[in-house]
Design an enzyme around this catalytic site. Structure first.
Site, PDB file in Angstrom:
ATOM      1  N   HIS A 180      44.434  36.934  35.655  1.00  0.00           N
ATOM      2  CA  HIS A 180      45.501  36.000  36.044  1.00  0.00           C
ATOM      3  C   HIS A 180      45.426  35.828  37.552  1.00  0.00           C
ATOM      4  CE1 HIS A 180      49.210  34.048  36.833  1.00  0.00           C
ATOM      5  NE2 HIS A 180      49.764  35.107  37.398  1.00  0.00           N
ATOM      6  N   HIS A 221      46.360  33.246  41.203  1.00  0.00           N
ATOM      7  CA  HIS A 221      47.106  32.168  41.849  1.00  0.00           C
ATOM      8  C   HIS A 221      46.101  31.389  42.715  1.00  0.00           C
ATOM      9  CE1 HIS A 221      51.026  34.829  41.715  1.00  0.00           C
ATOM     10  NE2 HIS A 221      50.514  34.596  40.524  1.00  0.00           N
ATOM     11  N   TYR A 245      29.620  23.493  30.892  1.00  0.00           N
ATOM     12  CA  TYR A 245      30.039  24.889  31.088  1.00  0.00           C
ATOM     13  C   TYR A 245      31.544  25.039  30.999  1.00  0.00           C
ATOM     14  CZ  TYR A 245      25.274  25.974  31.820  1.00  0.00           C
ATOM     15  OH  TYR A 245      23.934  26.125  31.596  1.00  0.00           O
ATOM     16  N   GLU A 289      53.760  41.278  36.088  1.00  0.00           N
ATOM     17  CA  GLU A 289      53.271  40.207  35.212  1.00  0.00           C
ATOM     18  C   GLU A 289      52.494  40.772  34.022  1.00  0.00           C
ATOM     19  OE1 GLU A 289      52.930  36.340  37.920  1.00  0.00           O
ATOM     20  OE2 GLU A 289      51.292  37.742  38.287  1.00  0.00           O
ATOM     21  N   HIS A 347      52.264  27.771  39.005  1.00  0.00           N
ATOM     22  CA  HIS A 347      52.006  29.210  39.076  1.00  0.00           C
ATOM     23  C   HIS A 347      50.501  29.524  39.051  1.00  0.00           C
ATOM     24  CE1 HIS A 347      53.295  33.406  37.343  1.00  0.00           C
ATOM     25  NE2 HIS A 347      52.296  33.492  38.201  1.00  0.00           N
TER      26      HIS A 347
HETATM   27 ZN   LIG Z   1      51.295  35.164  38.745  1.00  0.00          ZN
END
Ligand SMILES: [Zn+2]
Length: 211
Positions: free
Chosen positions: A93, A95, A120, A74, A160
């Site tokens: 990144h 999940h 915030y 990724e 995702h």
């Molecule tokens: Zn991912």
């Protein structure tokens, strides 16, 4: 200790912290940091909970593997975000469960899929566009992220998870945690009458805390 060694240690430490607190499971999620001469990124198939600083991948800005283990599949998501945001020095990144849940829902406005529930959240994330679904590894996903990244330092990939940048790795981690916390609140409040911050309150925050 040179800057690259420090950055490697920081990535391993923050990865373990996110993993230990349930923001990442299995070998999901990846972190990166922009350093002089390239980008450090977590290796393919690695668990954020068990990163070896010396094996963290180094790629150039075009994605060419320079050192360490092979980079995350990724990594192109990170490269697209860095290319559009010169100020970005760290990217997270994940999940993470609540943000992924939001990424699977139907949204009235895909340009901004979480409500401005707290100050915030507005300060750390702002607007969160949904990027359409592509299968893992599809390079079209990088192009879709690139389109949003000039305007937004955080995007949510459909079905995702989020990709979040910061002016440092720690800022990116804090922003990603704020996003996940707000996704959790949005799910808790789903179906309940809520009063998110209105346009005047958001404008006041933007005036006092310019990004
Ligand atoms: Zn991912």
């Amino acid at each position: 200790m040179n800057d690259e060694t420090k950055a490697r240690d920081l990535l391993a430490d923050r990865g373990r912290s996110l993993y230990d607190r349930g923001y990442a499971h299995g070998s999901s999620g990846n972190l990166s940091a922009r350093i002089d001469g390239g980008i450090l990124i977590t290796p393919t198939g690695s668990s954020l909970g068990r990163l070896d600083p010396a094996k963290i991948s180094k790629v150039d800005e075009s994605g060419k593997h320079v050192a360490g283990d092979p980079p995350s599949k990724e990594s192109f998501l990170h490269l697209a975000m860095y290319a559009e945001r010169p100020s970005a020095k760290g990217i997270v990144h994940l999940h993470c469960t609540c943000a992924v849940a939001v990424s699977c829902m139907v949204h009235k406005d895909e340009r901004n899929v979480l409500p401005p529930l707290t100050a915030y959240y507005v300060m750390r994330v702002g607007k969160l566009p949904l990027v359409p679904y592509y299968r893992p590894g599809d390079r079209a996903l990088a192009e879709a992220v690139r389109k949003e990244a000039k305007q937004h330092h955080a995007v949510l990939l459909a079905n995702h998870g989020p990709v979040v940048a910061g002016k440092s790795l720690d800022e990116a981690v804090d922003n990603a945690e704020e996003l996940e916390a707000t996704a959790k609140l949005a799910l808790l409040l789903d179906g309940k009458q809520t009063a998110p911050l209105d346009a005047a309150k958001i404008a006041d925050l933007e005036k006092h805390f310019p990004s």
